[in-house]
Enzyme design. Structure first.
Site, mmCIF file in Angstrom:
data_model
loop_
_atom_site.group_PDB
_atom_site.id
_atom_site.type_symbol
_atom_site.label_atom_id
_atom_site.label_comp_id
_atom_site.label_asym_id
_atom_site.label_seq_id
_atom_site.Cartn_x
_atom_site.Cartn_y
_atom_site.Cartn_z
ATOM 1 N N MET A 1 0.849 -1.220 0.000
ATOM 2 C CA MET A 1 0.000 0.000 0.000
ATOM 3 C C MET A 1 0.863 1.239 0.000
ATOM 4 O O MET A 1 1.515 1.558 -0.917
ATOM 5 C CB MET A 1 -0.901 0.010 1.227
ATOM 6 C CG MET A 1 -2.271 -0.488 0.930
ATOM 7 S SD MET A 1 -3.411 0.796 0.481
ATOM 8 C CE MET A 1 -4.746 0.474 1.626
ATOM 9 N N CYS A 2 0.970 1.898 1.004
ATOM 10 C CA CYS A 2 1.711 3.161 1.155
ATOM 11 C C CYS A 2 0.808 4.350 0.935
ATOM 12 O O CYS A 2 -0.141 4.322 0.132
ATOM 13 C CB CYS A 2 2.861 3.316 0.148
ATOM 14 S SG CYS A 2 3.970 1.918 0.063
#
Lengths: 504, 351, 246
Positions: free
Chosen positions: B1-2
């Site tokens: 994700m991030c």
């Protein structure tokens, strides 16, 4: 007489209860295996059989059986039946043994020890059916950078001019098989298929017959050492020109078309007398060093006003990377590398089976060398030699190739069963022969559909493989070694391929 | 994700790091506590002509003396010190973060149009390759710096005392690693010279991009695909001098069937870009923001597999994974919109 | 009953949802949540007859798996509002991000302004009371209705050509996509085809348009004509001709 005969290579048997005596086998076999007797009985002479499968495929009752090596020798790991029989053949004749098709020795196949990647969780795979998937490929020289300036009015100006490139809708091309080695109907089928699928086929070193002119926009003309059929008309008609330096089946030696296959039409197209052997010498006798090659490339470009890409085809040998780097500097647009499994109509068996290196290692080392020297953009790399399916193609591209040539596979889609007897000119499928009655068995309308189907199905599979790896443009697969892993390959080979072992 | 966020004040009005720290922490659902980082431009006005080399040292004995040696061969260290930090209970101190303010000896690099940058690039590649163990350069630009570690955004921000820096461009990243476990060097932003990159996603074309930059003299040493983006921008931006919109077009180009429908001039340009920069094309889902000292560029992959939101307020341009993050920094933000796939969003300093 | 007020400032989504569920179980029919900023999964899996007014910018997956309630958002939504929603209604006074109404199988999602990519992806329907409706007042981006298996998507568009993207209905095998204005063949995805939008079609979708306009106090008159393009599946097995057995 003292050597006696060697045992049958194949045994043909007919299941007499199934057989309906339609005589198709008699009619179809061009090698004389079957003979019809007055009472309708069919006599079989197995010694003449080449395992071409024509009779089997035409029998409506599946009544014909073929077994290989029907007579056993005492088994021996070193002195195989083949080894023994080659010795007997040469003792009898005192000559070089010729053979057809590609390398028949049992070397491990590197493609079969490479596996491809697929995306999960950290990356979505892409569905090629529903989302765009780009396999369009351009072959030719590319600039190392673009000179793009922003004008004062905000407009973008491109100052770099691009060299001519070939545009392919799929990275699969049909390799060079000459008219003479194969029939005109076979070549016509390949040309039509190339046009149908938006790719290109090669003329081989036999010149360009006028029946192929309608498809010339999809044809790459070959200039080989014998310069058969090479005149300015020929050069102008091709979409690109390929200089053949060598081929994978017989590195270091030239081409050889036996006189039996040089009929009137072939001789006219090649511009040699009918019935004479067509020999292409090993080197081009105007290329004795790399700078001479550059001269030939430029000579051809000058003749065609620098409008067409020029490819150079070499066999994969030990220093293939260095040779390719030299070719990249010669103004050529692509390097075609033919691996040691490349097919041929006729080659000395000892060359076919022992000389040259596998294409997988060759592509990897060429791609690496060109990258190391910062010149990868100067040439496209085309791989050929034993490409059997779309996985081989995907792996070739991941190892660094821009596109591939298929040879044997295209012939199989027209009926070939890889019996390896091409040099005899009696191919019952109408492929590797010039005998009119045999050639007429091959209908270019039908067979071009078959070849096009093959290319289409592989292109679909390639899209699926790319999508599964989360890639939607073929540029992003090219040279992407991180999408490959080696399974049961030794460290040295993994190092040359720049591929990690499975699990790493 | 991030989660990512970037902001530029086009008139170079400075902001301290507290705002972006809040915005980034809002996106903790996108991270995993294994990495966070910030980049800021304009933070070292007293040393604005020096390259600020931020380095992680495993210890200050061997690796530091090797780095001291090599740096001093190539230029003058105007000042150096440990980057001031404040211990955080949830952040394990794996390295000593250090900074050198460095001026290269220009005449040592011959045959280059940008000798100072090439010297610094050389030093970064040399130190980060395996020849010097225990040292990693993670920031190498002028009057800017990257601050990153393995931890949650608030912990990393408080560790480096981000609130005390004032910059006119900020980038921040909240990491959920896809390939390597959290280590300080693997956190974003990735930086080389003045280019800093934050990236949400994974690059499936990494092997191809990596070979391309490596054949042009860069070395990928960070075990993270994002590193290659910084090098591509340095190669295409600094060496090839391509405008930012063209760099984005090379990395996220239109599809061939769209190019076929363009007018002649557009078609020629786009075809030339795809043919020349094929190995720079990036595949895989991504939302990226790149900063340099005179602007920021944000863009997504060509089939929009990752979100990106843009907002403006006065002289400020915001680019982030989520609108809520932007509103945390600036509740009065206006003109919220989402760019198209592969479409560059550019904010430039107004001179 | 008095509406319940919840202040979501600084609140993580789990305690926020707990407060919402508690209110619903106590029989509340209206909940007002203020200062929403980025909280995900609001009304996730929520059942019941309740209206939730959300003031602010919710995070992703608003109304995921929701079964019955109505959410009215004064602000933009993030990723996938209405994700796998079963029934109920979401009204967004603003725009929304990518994958709006992903896999929705019932209920209604109304977005006043624009949406992002892959709107209505995987929408499905079964039976009479499981037919999802997605209405967008502004524009949509590429891959609208990808893999659609049922339901209705209506894009009203602020200009006469609402759709400038590609891949509309890529892989569609059920349901309908109705765009205001015209669409070029090459903008269609694989397996989609354009059919005539008739008076009968207008009669079918008028109730949805009227309900949509009512939610945002817009005059429906200008949308009640036949200037629409209707996109449906060209077959229910669009890829049968691609495979062959060994």
């Amino acid at each position: 007489m003292s050597l006696g005969s060697v045992p049958l290579k194949y045994r043909i048997q007919i299941d007499r209860q199934q057989c309906m005596q339609c005589m198709r086998c008699v009619y179809n076999c061009s090698y004389g295996v079957f003979r019809e007797e007055d009472d309708g009985n069919i006599l079989i002479d197995s010694r003449k059989c080449t395992a071409c499968h024509r009779c089997i495929s035409m029998c409506p009752r599946d009544a014909i059986n073929l077994s290989e090596h029907p007579v056993d020798y005492r088994s021996h790991p070193l002195w195989t039946p083949q080894a023994r029989e080659d010795v007997i053949n040469q003792s009898r004749s005192g000559r070089i043994v010729l053979a057809g098709m590609g390398n028949a020795k049992d070397y491990p196949i590197i493609y079969d020890r490479l596996v491809l990647d697929a995306c999960q969780v950290t990356n979505p795979s892409i569905d090629p059916l529903r989302e765009p998937m780009e396999l369009r490929t351009y072959l030719g020289q590319k600039p190392s950078k673009l000179d793009i300036r922003k004008q004062e009015n905000g407009e973008i100006k491109l100052n770099t001019k691009l060299s001519p490139n070939l545009e392919l809708q799929t990275p699969i091309m049909i390799g060079h098989m000459s008219y003479g080695a194969i029939s005109l109907n076979a070549q016509l089928s390949l040309a039509k298929a190339a046009a149908k699928t938006g790719t290109y086929m090669g003329t081989g070193e036999g010149g360009l017959h006028k029946d192929i002119y309608p498809y010339q926009d999809n044809v790459i003309v070959q200039v080989a050492s014998g310069r058969f059929g090479v005149d300015i008309n020929y050069l102008d008609r091709g979409a690109a020109i390929e200089i053949k330096i060598g081929q994978g089946a017989k590195p270091g030696i030239g081409g050889h078309l036996p006189g039996e296959k040089v009929c009137t039409d072939v001789s006219c197209t090649r511009m040699i007398p009918a019935g004479s052997d067509a020999i292409s010498p090993a080197p081009h006798h105007d290329i004795y060093s790399i700078e001479d090659l550059a001269q030939l490339v430029r000579g051809l470009k000058e003749a065609t006003e620098w409008k067409k890409p020029v490819f150079v085809k070499i066999a994969a040998v030990h220093n293939v990377a260095a040779v390719a780097a030299g070719i990249a500097r010669s103004s050529a647009d692509a390097v075609v590398i033919d691996g040691f499994r490349g097919g041929t109509g006729a080659a000395p068996k000892v060359f076919r089976d022992n000389v040259g290196i596998p294409i997988e290692a060759a592509i990897a080392s060429v791609d690496q060398k060109l990258n190391d020297q910062g010149i990868r953009n100067k040439v496209s790399v085309i791989a050929s030699g034993g490409i059997r399916n779309s996985a081989d193609i995907a792996k070739s591209i991941a190892l660094g190739a821009d596109a591939v040539y298929i040879g044997t596979a295209a012939l199989i889609s027209m009926g070939c069963r890889v019996c390896g007897n091409c040099y005899r000119g009696l191919c019952p499928w109408g492929i590797a022969t010039q005998r009119e009655d045999l050639v007429s068995r091959l209908d270019p309308e039908v067979e071009s559909e078959h070849v096009a189907n093959l290319i289409k199905s592989w292109t679909l599979e390639l899209s699926e493989l790319m999508g599964a790896a989360g890639i939607n443009s073929i540029e992003s697969l090219r040279g992407n070694r991180s999408r490959l892993r080696g399974y049961m390959l030794d460290e040295g080979t993994l190092d040359v391929l720049q591929v990690k072992p499975v699990g790493a | 994700m991030c989660g990512i966020i970037g902001v530029i004040d086009r008139q170079k009005q400075k902001m301290n790091g507290s705002g972006i720290k809040e915005a980034l922490s809002l996106m903790n659902e996108r991270g995993s506590g294994e990495g966070a980082g910030y980049a800021a431009y304009g933070i070292y006005p007293d040393f604005e002509d020096c390259y600020a080399l931020h380095i992680f040292f495993d210890n200050l004995v061997e690796p530091k003396s090797k780095v001291d040696d090599i740096i001093q061969k190539w230029g003058r260290v105007v000042h150096q010190e440990e980057i001031p930090t404040k211990e955080q209970p949830n952040l394990k101190r794996s390295h000593v973060p250090w900074r050198y303010f460095f001026k290269p000896y220009t005449d040592l690099m011959t045959g280059s149009l940008t000798p100072d940058e090439d010297i610094v690039k050389y030093l970064v590649m040399e130190i980060n390759s395996s020849t010097i163990e225990g040292a990693l350069v993670f920031s190498s630009g002028k009057n800017m710096g990257v601050f990153k570690a393995a931890g949650w955004p608030e912990d990393v921000a408080n560790f480096y005392k981000i609130d005390e820096y004032e910059g006119y461009i900020w980038l921040a990243h909240n990491r959920y690693p896809t390939n390597t476990p959290g280590w300080w060097g693997g956190a974003h932003p990735f930086n080389l010279l003045n280019w800093s990159v934050v990236h949400n996603g994974e690059i499936t074309s990494y092997g191809t991009n990596q070979r391309y930059v490596e054949s042009n003299g860069y070395q990928c040493t960070m075990y993270t695909d994002t590193e290659v983006v910084a090098y591509l921008f340095d190669l295409l931006g600094r060496h090839h001098e391509l405008p930012s919109e063209i760099i984005v077009k090379a990395m996220a180009p239109p599809f061939w069937d769209e190019i076929d429908e363009m007018n002649d001039k557009e078609r020629e340009l786009n075809k030339a870009i795809r043919l020349t920069y094929g190995p720079a094309l990036m595949n895989g889902p991504f939302a990226i923001v790149v900063a340099t000292h005179d602007g920021i560029v944000g863009f997504t992959d060509r089939i929009k597999l990752r979100p990106l939101v843009v907002g403006e307020h006065g002289s400020r341009l915001y680019i982030s994974s989520e609108e809520a993050a932007i509103r945390t920094m600036d509740p009065q933000v206006e003109d919220i919109h989402m760019p198209g796939a592969g479409e560059p969003v550019i904010g430039r300093v107004v001179t | 009953m008095e509406p319940v007020h919840i202040d979501a400032r600084g609140l993580h989504y789990t305690p926020l949802n707990q407060q919402i569920r508690r209110a619903v179980s106590e029989g509340t029919t209206e909940i007002i949540v203020d200062n929403v900023l980025g909280q995900r999964f609001i009304a996730d899996g929520l059942k019941g007859e309740v209206t939730i007014r959300i003031n602010g910018v919710p995070g992703g997956d608003l109304g995921m798996f929701m079964n019955g309630p109505t959410c009215i958002v004064k602000g933009n939504c993030d990723h996938a509002p209405g994700n796998t929603m079963d029934s109920g209604k979401i009204v967004i006074h603003g725009s929304a991000g990518d994958a709006v109404a992903h896999s929705m199988r019932g209920g209604k999602v109304f977005v006043r302004d624009d949406i992002g990519y892959r709107g209505g992806i995987h929408m499905k329907e079964y039976g009479e009371d499981h037919k999802p409706i997605l209405v967008i007042g502004g524009n949509a981006c590429s891959f609208l209705g990808e893999y659609m298996a049922g339901g209705v998507i209506i894009v009203l568009g602020k200009s006469s050509n609402p759709f400038g993207g590609r891949g509309v209905g890529s892989g569609i095998h059920g349901g309908e996509i109705i765009l205001r204005g015209e669409l070029k063949e090459r903008q269609l995805g694989v397996g989609a085809k354009i059919t005539e939008f008739t008076e009968e079609d207008l009669e079918k979708i008028s109730p949805y348009i009227e309900e949509f306009c009512g939610s945002f106090e817009i005059d429906p008159e200008k949308y009640l004509d036949t200037k629409y393009t209707k996109i449906v599946a060209s077959s229910s097995r669009p890829f049968a001709g691609k495979y062959v057995w060994e």
